[in-house]
Design a protein around this motif. Structure first.
Motif, short mmCIF file in Angstrom:
data_model
loop_
_atom_site.label_atom_id
_atom_site.label_comp_id
_atom_site.label_asym_id
_atom_site.label_seq_id
_atom_site.Cartn_x
_atom_site.Cartn_y
_atom_site.Cartn_z
N ASP A 27 0.87 -1.17 0.00
CA ASP A 27 0.00 0.00 0.00
C ASP A 27 0.92 1.24 0.00
OD1 ASP A 27 -1.60 2.13 0.66
OD2 ASP A 27 -2.49 1.20 2.44
N ILE A 28 0.80 2.04 -1.04
CA ILE A 28 1.72 3.17 -1.22
C ILE A 28 1.67 4.13 -0.02
CG2 ILE A 28 2.18 5.23 -2.67
CD1 ILE A 28 3.16 2.75 -4.05
N GLU A 29 0.50 4.23 0.62
CA GLU A 29 0.38 5.08 1.81
C GLU A 29 1.35 4.65 2.91
OE1 GLU A 29 -1.33 7.95 2.25
OE2 GLU A 29 -1.69 7.73 0.11
N ARG A 30 1.63 3.34 2.97
CA ARG A 30 2.58 2.85 3.99
C ARG A 30 4.00 3.32 3.67
NH1 ARG A 30 2.12 -2.81 6.83
NH2 ARG A 30 1.65 -1.61 8.71
N LEU A 31 4.32 3.34 2.38
CA LEU A 31 5.67 3.82 2.01
C LEU A 31 5.81 5.30 2.34
CD1 LEU A 31 6.59 2.26 -1.46
CD2 LEU A 31 7.45 1.63 0.80
#
Ligand code: 1GP
Length: 228
Positions: free
Chosen positions: A167-171
């Motif tokens: 999930d890009i939000e986690r990156l």
């Protein structure tokens, strides 16, 4: 070897087939390095075979050994994973201890980098093989990030999401939390669009399975490299 010099790396699995033509395209793609490493059916023979084929090209060739038995002389560098969430000492210092105990007198230490990995994909093979604690909750993930970045002051943190895209939000959250560690990310990068999206939040990307699924698309991920 200085991993901070690399923005893009292809990871090749020695147990998987790749034709000479495909290997040429990978090695001459402009990528910064090729890592040879895998988790199943890796043998000294298939590592040596793939290394000698990659060696025909000028690209840096790095080994990520999954066991000391397959660590092979002749690479430009070696990455030894330290699985920070693993419950098994073998995945912390175990393999490295065995390697140094047996071959320490032959090792050029400037070629070795011990890299802490956080396995964010619970479905990844390595997550189960290394008996990892899960980091599904952000508070767990960020606690490991703080241990590595702020307590251990690790030069590197490898976010391993092998087999799928995180999930890009986690990156984004990781990038905001990290103060100095160089972030390496691998998992589900199969095309240029994904590569560019991920590259906004990390320092180095690793492209693995995409090479075997759709090489044309995987080759375009090299376009993330700036100033080339
Ligand atoms: C890098 O092994 C990964 O850590 C690569 O993951 O195979 O999903 O690209 P993919």
């Amino acid at each position: 070897m200085n991993l901070k010099d690399y923005q893009h790396i292809f990871k090749l699995d020695p147990a998987k087939e790749i034709s000479d033509d495909e290997l040429m395209q990978i090695c001459e793609s402009g990528t910064d390095a090729v890592i040879i490493g895998g988790s199943d059916d890796v043998t000294e023979d298939n590592v040596l075979n793939l290394m000698s084929r990659v060696r025909r090209y000028a690209v840096d060739c790095i080994q990520e050994p999954n066991d000391v038995e397959v660590a092979t002389l002749g690479f430009d560098g070696y990455i030894f994973p330290y699985m920070i969430q693993s419950k098994e000492v073998q995945f912390h210092t175990g393999y490295l201890f065995e390697g140094i105990r047996s071959y320490g007198h032959m090792i050029d230490y400037s070629s070795i980098q011990w890299v802490p990995y956080i396995v964010t994909n619970d479905k990844a093979k390595v997550f189960h093989a290394a008996k990892c604690h899960t980091v599904v909750q952000d508070v767990d993930l960020l606690s490991y990030i703080d241990i590595l970045d702020k307590v251990m002051k690790s030069p590197y943190i490898y976010i391993e999401h092998s087999g799928d895209l995180i999930d890009i939000e986690r990156l984004k959250m990781i990038k905001e939390q990290v103060t100095h560690s160089h972030i390496i990310y691998g998992g589900g990068i199969t095309n240029e669009r994904i590569a560019k999206e991920v590259m906004q939040y990390v320092d180095t990307i690793i492209v693995g399975n995409g090479v075997y699924e759709d090489i044309k698309s995987a080759l375009k991920t090299v376009k993330v490299i700036k100033s080339k």
